[in-house]
Design a protein around this motif. Structure first.
Motif, PDB file in Angstrom:
ATOM      1  N   THR A   5       0.821  -1.205   0.000  1.00 19.91           N
ATOM      2  CA  THR A   5       0.000   0.000   0.000  1.00 19.91           C
ATOM      3  C   THR A   5       0.857   1.259   0.000  1.00 19.91           C
TER       4      THR A   5
ATOM      5  N   ALA B 181      -8.134   5.642  -0.804  1.00 21.95           N
ATOM      6  CA  ALA B 181      -8.425   6.354   0.434  1.00 21.95           C
ATOM      7  C   ALA B 181      -9.579   7.323   0.243  1.00 21.95           C
TER       8      ALA B 181
ATOM      9  N   ALA C 167      -5.323   3.217   0.638  1.00 21.98           N
ATOM     10  CA  ALA C 167      -5.499   2.869   2.050  1.00 21.98           C
ATOM     11  C   ALA C 167      -5.523   1.357   2.155  1.00 21.98           C
TER      12      ALA C 167
ATOM     13  N   GLN D 267      -7.365  -1.593   3.808  1.00 26.13           N
ATOM     14  CA  GLN D 267      -8.628  -1.917   4.472  1.00 26.13           C
ATOM     15  C   GLN D 267      -8.508  -3.280   5.149  1.00 26.13           C
TER      16      GLN D 267
ATOM     17  N   HIS E 202      -9.997   5.148   9.972  1.00 27.73           N
ATOM     18  CA  HIS E 202     -11.441   4.928  10.010  1.00 27.73           C
ATOM     19  C   HIS E 202     -11.677   3.576  10.664  1.00 27.73           C
TER      20      HIS E 202
ATOM     21  N   ARG F 108      -9.621   1.171   8.262  1.00 28.88           N
ATOM     22  CA  ARG F 108      -8.773   1.599   7.143  1.00 28.88           C
ATOM     23  C   ARG F 108      -7.631   2.441   7.684  1.00 28.88           C
TER      24      ARG F 108
ATOM     25  N   HIS G 296      -4.662   4.828   6.233  1.00 28.33           N
ATOM     26  CA  HIS G 296      -4.369   5.559   5.005  1.00 28.33           C
ATOM     27  C   HIS G 296      -2.874   5.842   4.858  1.00 28.33           C
TER      28      HIS G 296
ATOM     29  N   GLY H 172     -17.875   1.800  -1.082  1.00 30.86           N
ATOM     30  CA  GLY H 172     -17.058   0.838  -0.355  1.00 30.86           C
ATOM     31  C   GLY H 172     -17.345  -0.562  -0.853  1.00 30.86           C
TER      32      GLY H 172
END
Length: 357
Positions: free
Chosen positions: A29, A66, A78, A80, A120, A136, A138, A159
Motif C-alpha cells: 500500500t 483512500a 489505504a 482496508q 477509520h 482503514r 491511510h 465501499g
C-alpha cells in the motif's frame, strides 16, 4: 491485478499469519513505518478478538482508494482490514468499544485501540448473527502535525469487500468508484475463471474506468469491450450517478447482480448476456432510475448467491458502505458453507449528514 489477503482465523497460530499479511499488505500500500506498525496492530487485535469473542472467523486485507467519499482530491491508497465472524455478536457495542472493557481476562484494549489508531474504524454486530469490524489505515491522510484530514462534503460514498476463492492471492473480481465532475461511477468486473488471468481482465476494466469515467455506462462498456479483447474477458456492470439531476444510469454485461434500495423497497437492475472483451450484445440498453437521499446501490459478482437477503438490521444507509458489503457477504454464507467463488460486493450509499464537515 487485485491482490487480496484472506486469512482464516480459527486458532492462535493464525494470529501471527494475520500480522505477517498486514505487514506485507501495508508495504504494498505504501504505508510509512509508523502506519505499517499501526496497521499490523489493528489486524492483530481484530484477529485476537475473533478467537476470544467470535469463535473464529476471517481477516480480509485489501488495498482500496483512500478517497472513498469521492470529493475528487486524490489522497492515495489505504489498507482496508475487515474482520468477519458468525459468532454470538456483541450485546453492548458501546461498552466493548471503550479501552479497558473486557468480557475475558484480558486488558480490554482491542476495539478501543483499533478505533484510536486507525484512520477509520466501524463495527457492526447483531447478537446471534455475528460481527463485522472494519478499519482503514491511510497512506496519506494526516497533515504534518499528525492530525487527521477532515472528511468529504460529497453526497455519496463507496465501499466494498473482495474475497478470493480458496484464499487465493489474487481475486478475479475488481471494483472501483470514480468521480468526474457531477458524475460518480461505480464499476464491478468479474474476470472469467479465477487466478491471475481473471485478475488481469478485471484489473484492465478498472484501469479503463479511470480513463473514461466521463462516459455514460453503455458507452463505457463499449470502451471496455475494446480494451479487454486481449484478456479472458469479464462480466461488468456500470452505474453512474448524476449528483446534479439525482438520477442513476445503469448498464451491465454478464452475470453481475445489481439491486437498488429506495426507502424500504429493493428492485433489481438487469444486466444483459455476454462477455465484455469477447461477446457484446448488438444493442445495449441503459436504464435510468431516480436517486433519493435514502437510496443505496449494491453490485455483486456471482460468488454471492443470487437470492441473497438484504441486511436484517436497518438502516444500512447509515453504515460505512464496506461494512454493508461485508455484512451481505457474511449473511449469505456461513462457517459451514463458505463463499463458492471469488466474491465481491460493492456499495454506493449516501453520506450521512453527521459525516459531512
Amino acid at each position: 491485478m487485485t491482490r487480496v489477503w484472506d486469512v482464516p482465523v480459527h486458532d492462535s497460530t493464525r494470529v501471527r499469519d494475520v500480522r505477517v499479511a498486514a505487514e506485507a499488505a501495508a508495504e504494498r500500500t505504501g504505508l510509512s513505518r509508523d502506519r505499517t506498525a499501526a496497521a499490523a496492530l489493528v489486524a492483530t487485535e481484530l484477529a485476537t478478538n475473533l478467537l476470544k469473542h467470535g469463535g473464529g472467523g476471517r481477516i480480509v486485507l485489501d488495498i482500496v482508494d483512500a478517497d472513498l467519499e469521492l470529493h475528487g482530491v486524490g489522497r492515495g491508497p489505504a489498507l482496508q482490514i475487515a474482520a468477519i465472524d458468525h459468532g454470538p455478536g456483541i450485546a453492548d457495542l458501546a461498552s466493548a468499544s471503550r479501552d479497558g472493557f473486557s468480557t475475558t481476562a484480558s486488558l480490554g484494549a482491542g476495539l478501543g485501540t483499533c478505533r484510536r489508531i486507525a484512520d477509520h474504524f466501524e463495527v457492526h454486530s447483531v447478537p446471534g448473527r455475528g460481527t463485522v469490524a472494519l478499519a482503514r489505515v491511510h497512506a496519506a491522510r494526516r497533515d504534518r502535525a499528525g492530525h487527521r484530514v477532515p472528511g468529504s462534503d460529497a453526497a455519496v460514498r463507496a465501499g466494498g469487500i473482495n474475497i478470493p476463492l480458496a484464499a487465493a492471492d489474487h481475486s478475479g473480481d475488481a471494483w472501483a468508484c470514480v468521480r468526474a465532475g457531477d458524475h460518480v461511477t461505480l464499476l464491478l468486473a468479474d474476470g472469467l475463471g479465477h487466478g491471475e488471468a481473471a485478475a488481469k481482465a478485471s484489473g484492465a476494466a478498472v484501469e479503463q474506468l479511470r480513463l473514461s469515467a466521463h462516459l455514460p455506462p453503455a458507452e463505457l462498456l463499449g470502451q471496455l469491450h475494446r480494451g479487454l479483447r486481449d484478456t479472458r474477458g469479464a462480466a461488468v456492470a456500470v452505474a453512474r450517478l448524476d449528483l446534479a439531476t439525482e438520477h442513476l444510469d445503469f448498464a451491465g454485461i454478464g452475470n453481475i447482480g445489481a439491486r437498488l434500495l429506495t426507502g424500504d423497497t429493493w428492485r433489481p437492475l438487469l444486466s444483459h448476456p455476454g462477455i465484455v472483451g469477447a461477446h457484446r450484445p448488438g444493442r445495449l440498453p441503459q436504464c435510468r432510475v431516480p436517486w433519493t437521499p435514502d437510496s443505496l446501490l449494491v453490485l455483486h459478482s456471482d460468488g454471492l448467491p443470487s437470492r441473497w437477503a438484504p441486511p436484517a438490521v436497518a438502516p444500512p444507509t447509515a453504515w460505512d458502505p464496506a461494512v454493508t458489503a461485508a455484512v451481505i457477504v457474511r449473511d449469505s454464507s456461513s462457517a459451514a458453507r463458505p463463499v463458492r467463488d471469488d466474491t465481491t460486493v460493492a456499495v454506493l450509499a449516501p453520506t450521512p449528514q453527521d459525516r459531512r464537515p
